[in-house]
Scaffold this active site. Sequence first.
Site, PDB file in Angstrom:
ATOM      1  N   GLU A 109       0.840  -1.204   0.000  1.00 50.90           N
ATOM      2  CA  GLU A 109       0.000   0.000   0.000  1.00 50.90           C
ATOM      3  C   GLU A 109       0.881   1.263   0.000  1.00 50.90           C
ATOM      4  O   GLU A 109       0.521   2.274  -0.607  1.00 50.90           O
ATOM      5  CB  GLU A 109      -0.978   0.008   1.174  1.00 50.90           C
ATOM      6  N   TYR A 118       4.131   9.855  -7.612  1.00 53.69           N
ATOM      7  CA  TYR A 118       4.912   9.848  -8.858  1.00 53.69           C
ATOM      8  C   TYR A 118       4.059  10.348 -10.034  1.00 53.69           C
ATOM      9  O   TYR A 118       4.522  11.162 -10.852  1.00 53.69           O
ATOM     10  CB  TYR A 118       5.408   8.416  -9.078  1.00 53.69           C
ATOM     11  N   GLU A 182     -11.231  -3.086  -2.037  1.00 52.48           N
ATOM     12  CA  GLU A 182     -10.197  -3.614  -2.932  1.00 52.48           C
ATOM     13  C   GLU A 182     -10.790  -4.516  -4.016  1.00 52.48           C
ATOM     14  O   GLU A 182     -10.275  -4.575  -5.126  1.00 52.48           O
ATOM     15  CB  GLU A 182      -9.138  -4.374  -2.123  1.00 52.48           C
ATOM     16  N   GLU A 216      -3.333  -6.059  -5.830  1.00 53.70           N
ATOM     17  CA  GLU A 216      -4.667  -6.043  -5.209  1.00 53.70           C
ATOM     18  C   GLU A 216      -5.361  -7.390  -5.342  1.00 53.70           C
ATOM     19  O   GLU A 216      -6.142  -7.776  -4.470  1.00 53.70           O
ATOM     20  CB  GLU A 216      -5.535  -4.927  -5.797  1.00 53.70           C
TER      21      GLU A 216
HETATM   22 FE    FE Z   1      -4.621  -3.332  -1.376  1.00 52.33          FE
HETATM   23 MN    MN Z   2      -3.369  -0.880  -2.817  1.00 53.80          MN
END
Ligand code: FE
Ligand code: MN
Length: 336
Positions: A109, A118, A182, A216
């Site tokens: 994460e 970035y 997620e 993920e």
């Molecule tokens: Fe995650």
């Molecule tokens: Mn993530």
Amino acid sequence: MQQNKKSLLNCSHTDPNKILPIQYAWARTHYKNGVANNWTPEEVPMQQDVEQWKKPGFITDDERRMIMWNLGFFSTAESLTANNIVLAVYKHITNPECRQYLLRQAFEEAIHTDMFIYCCDSLGLDPDEVYTMYQTVESIKAKDEFVVDMTKSILDPNFAITDTESIQKLLNDLVGYYVIMEGIFFYAGFAMMLHLLRNQKMVGIGEQFQYTLRDESTHLAFGADLIGTIIAENPEAWTDSFKATITEKIKKAVDLEHAYAQDCLPRGILGLNAELIRQYLEYTADRRLQRIGLNTVYNTNNPFPWMSEIMDLRKEKNFFETRVTEYQTAGQLDWD
Ligand code: FE
Ligand code: MN
């Protein structure tokens, strides 16, 4: 709760510092899958993205809106997720191999947070715009509030796993982050951004989203195994009414994400529109429901079969340079 048997939630029978012998092999497998996908944002060049972003008319206003909405959502959703792991889940999941995975996930994460720094730096975006979108854009705010609300009770400093109700509160948190944030919210965003990549637009951001998607997919596979193990060891918590509550929350999440997709794509771009995203959400939600042992709701076909191909590619292979014969299926990642 099984008080006399060694189990995942029964910390008095588990030494959090004694990882061997490993009791939950799946946690170790997800850890190794995470390590196998190790990456950093700076490995991915952004020069082409910068040129495309600055070239008048190349990225249309509708495409810019979709990109900005997704950067706005993900940039803060990554830290919401990290906070939940570190401040809520880690405290209550004391099993050492699960904790090893949680530390790995927390690191990933941090990598994802870095990715959005970035991207903002490379494109010269206004951080005060991007990082406040979770408060200023209603469709993003509604998603975040929905998940944060599902996790509130276990953040209470007095929360402890003592009875069936507390196990349900923990499961509610795990569903909120792993399955909904997620597993559902992120996947619609991935589909939008990777659709741009398939059209050769914003390829650096797209490649970073590919790596993130693979991370993920492991996060939610771990989350689903964690949920499944807690249920198997504490079947009294998985009542019919609790199952119905969880199914309703997943349906609500699909509606919230659909509203977000309509906000991101008011007119559609490059053959992609909010209704296709809705179909993908329904397909995805059914897969998540099945994975945690619940009945499917929608039975919609997958409009984006290419999404599963991306997850199965080896890290070293660039999506566009890879032939079908080089696809590798990671046995543990039964998500698509
Ligand atoms: Fe995650
Ligand atoms: Mn993530």
